[in-house]
Scaffold this motif. Structure first.
Motif, mmCIF file in Angstrom:
data_model
loop_
_atom_site.group_PDB
_atom_site.id
_atom_site.type_symbol
_atom_site.label_atom_id
_atom_site.label_comp_id
_atom_site.label_asym_id
_atom_site.label_seq_id
_atom_site.Cartn_x
_atom_site.Cartn_y
_atom_site.Cartn_z
ATOM 1 N N ALA A 31 -3.741 -3.699 0.439
ATOM 2 C CA ALA A 31 -4.853 -3.095 -0.302
ATOM 3 C C ALA A 31 -4.521 -1.679 -0.754
ATOM 4 N N HIS A 32 -3.540 -1.075 -0.104
ATOM 5 C CA HIS A 32 -3.084 0.260 -0.493
ATOM 6 C C HIS A 32 -1.769 0.175 -1.263
ATOM 7 N N ARG A 33 -1.556 -0.979 -1.914
ATOM 8 C CA ARG A 33 -0.529 -1.185 -2.942
ATOM 9 C C ARG A 33 0.873 -1.444 -2.413
ATOM 10 N N LEU A 34 1.032 -1.680 -1.123
ATOM 11 C CA LEU A 34 2.350 -2.101 -0.666
ATOM 12 C C LEU A 34 2.588 -3.549 -1.103
ATOM 13 N N PRO A 35 3.764 -3.888 -1.617
ATOM 14 C CA PRO A 35 4.081 -5.273 -1.932
ATOM 15 C C PRO A 35 3.977 -6.133 -0.675
ATOM 16 N N PRO A 36 3.673 -7.420 -0.811
ATOM 17 C CA PRO A 36 3.399 -8.277 0.357
ATOM 18 C C PRO A 36 4.464 -8.229 1.447
ATOM 19 N N GLU A 37 5.734 -8.325 1.080
ATOM 20 C CA GLU A 37 6.781 -8.337 2.105
ATOM 21 C C GLU A 37 6.844 -7.005 2.839
#
Length: 383
Positions: A31-37
């Motif tokens: 939700a704070h824009r980190l990519p899923p992995e």
């Protein structure tokens, strides 16, 4: 194979399913824009602290440290680290402000890849951010039969004074070494070079507990047992070995980390001239952290089966050492207790303090994710 018995939850704690805690933390980072992995890797690194019993480096830091880093732009969720120099067995990386919870693991993985080819792999990193438990990252390579070393300075954040000095010059400068131990839990040494990390002092303050002499000292050098004195600027953090005449050992190790983790890659240094203008209290910010990630592959030097047998002998003999009269528990090596607690947490749920669970519920609402579930509430006993 050691059987792990369940430990009772401490008063005022709740147990949260491990998988759901990882799910929640991953979704918050996403939700704070980190990519899923990256979000998943960061979640595993952060939740490891609570699962292994090092809650000073666990989810208590989600809303106090990592989300503010992202919100303030001091950590970039989409940063793409850049290789500045590649010499095969040695690599220099600019982390570009990537979240350290993810980036430190990526550095160890790259070090392991190079160690598979060259027998040793060094990844030297600058412009990193706070990485959580160093031991979690160092231990990543033990499953490959490798030895991992990871160290980090605190960028230009100065927390501790040199022995006899009047101003703070160095951070807590953590250091970790991990090694496989056959079928036994890996050896994982994870330590600050100060008497304790600042997280343990603040955890004691949040819990309303006093701290033992040897962690903090006042301006007159006398021990301070009120943990709140640190953030009020009334006490400073001591070095490992302080109180027994061994503070130069801790300070020397702290400088060692500064050399390996910051001087080598060209990261922010604690001991810079501007530090001399300090008033004795902590100063500076932990931007431009340096990281030293080293992987060693013993199998490139001698038979891997014999290495594994020797490791089993080494650490098994430590476990077989008879306890001294009056000892409260079995003899163990660094990493053994953490592995026991982590196995228990995966099976029975991760113990979290009730106030922390309330904080996480607030973060869930702010982030638009489902809050964590609860397995059981502790009413007595201790971990």
């Amino acid at each position: 194979m050691t059987t792990v018995a369940s430990a009772p939850s401490a008063a005022g704690t709740v147990r949260v399913p491990y998988a759901d805690l990882i799910r929640f933390t991953t979704e918050v980072f996403a939700a704070h824009r980190l990519p899923p992995e990256r979000a998943r890797e960061a979640a595993e690194a952060l939740c490891y602290g609570d699962a292994a019993g090092m809650d000073s480096h666990g989810l208590a830091n989600l809303g106090r440290l990592y989300l503010p880093l992202l919100a303030e732009g001091r950590a970039d969720p989409l940063a793409e680290p850049v290789v500045l120099a590649d010499r095969g067995a040695a690599v220099l990386v600019d982390a570009a402000g990537a979240l350290g919870l993810w980036q430190a693991g990526a550095a160890m993985e790259l070090a392991a890849e190079r160690a598979e080819r060259y027998g040793i792999g060094l990844v030297s990193v600058r412009r990193a951010t706070h990485l959580g438990c160093a031991g979690h990252h160092a231990a990543r390579v033990t499953g490959r039969g490798m030895i991992g070393l990871l160290a980090s300075n605190c960028g230009r954040q100065r927390i501790a004074r040199p022995p006899g000095g009047a101003v703070a010059l160095l951070g807590t400068n953590p250091w970790s070494v991990a090694a496989p131990a056959g079928e036994l839990p890996p050896y994982v040494l994870d330590m600050s070079t100060t008497a304790v990390p600042t997280g343990r002092v603040r955890a004691a303050e949040r819990a309303g507990r006093s701290i033992p002499p040897g962690w903090l000292a006042g301006p007159d050098g006398e021990p301070v047992t009120d943990p709140g004195a640190f953030d009020r600027g009334e006490a400073h953090l001591l070095w490992l070995g302080a109180g027994a005449g061994g503070e130069f050992k801790g300070f020397g190790l702290g400088l060692m980390v500064e050399v390996l983790a910051a001087l080598l890659p060209g990261a922010g240094l604690g001991p810079e001239p501007e530090a001399l203008e300090g008033d004795g209290r902590p100063s500076g910010r932990d931007d431009d952290i340096g990281v030293f990630a080293l992987a060693i592959a013993p199998a490139t030097l001698r038979d891997s089966r014999q290495v594994a047998l020797d490791a089993r002998t080494l650490f098994g003999t430590v476990l077989d050492c008879p306890p001294a009269e009056g000892s409260s528990g079995p003899v163990a090596y660094p990493g053994w207790h953490e592995a026991r607690r982590t196995a228990e947490a995966r099976r029975d749920g991760v113990p979290l303090a009730a106030p922390l669970l309330a904080e996480l519920a607030g973060i869930a609402a702010e982030s638009g994710v489902r809050p964590v579930a609860v397995v059981a509430t502790g009413t007595e006993g201790g971990r």
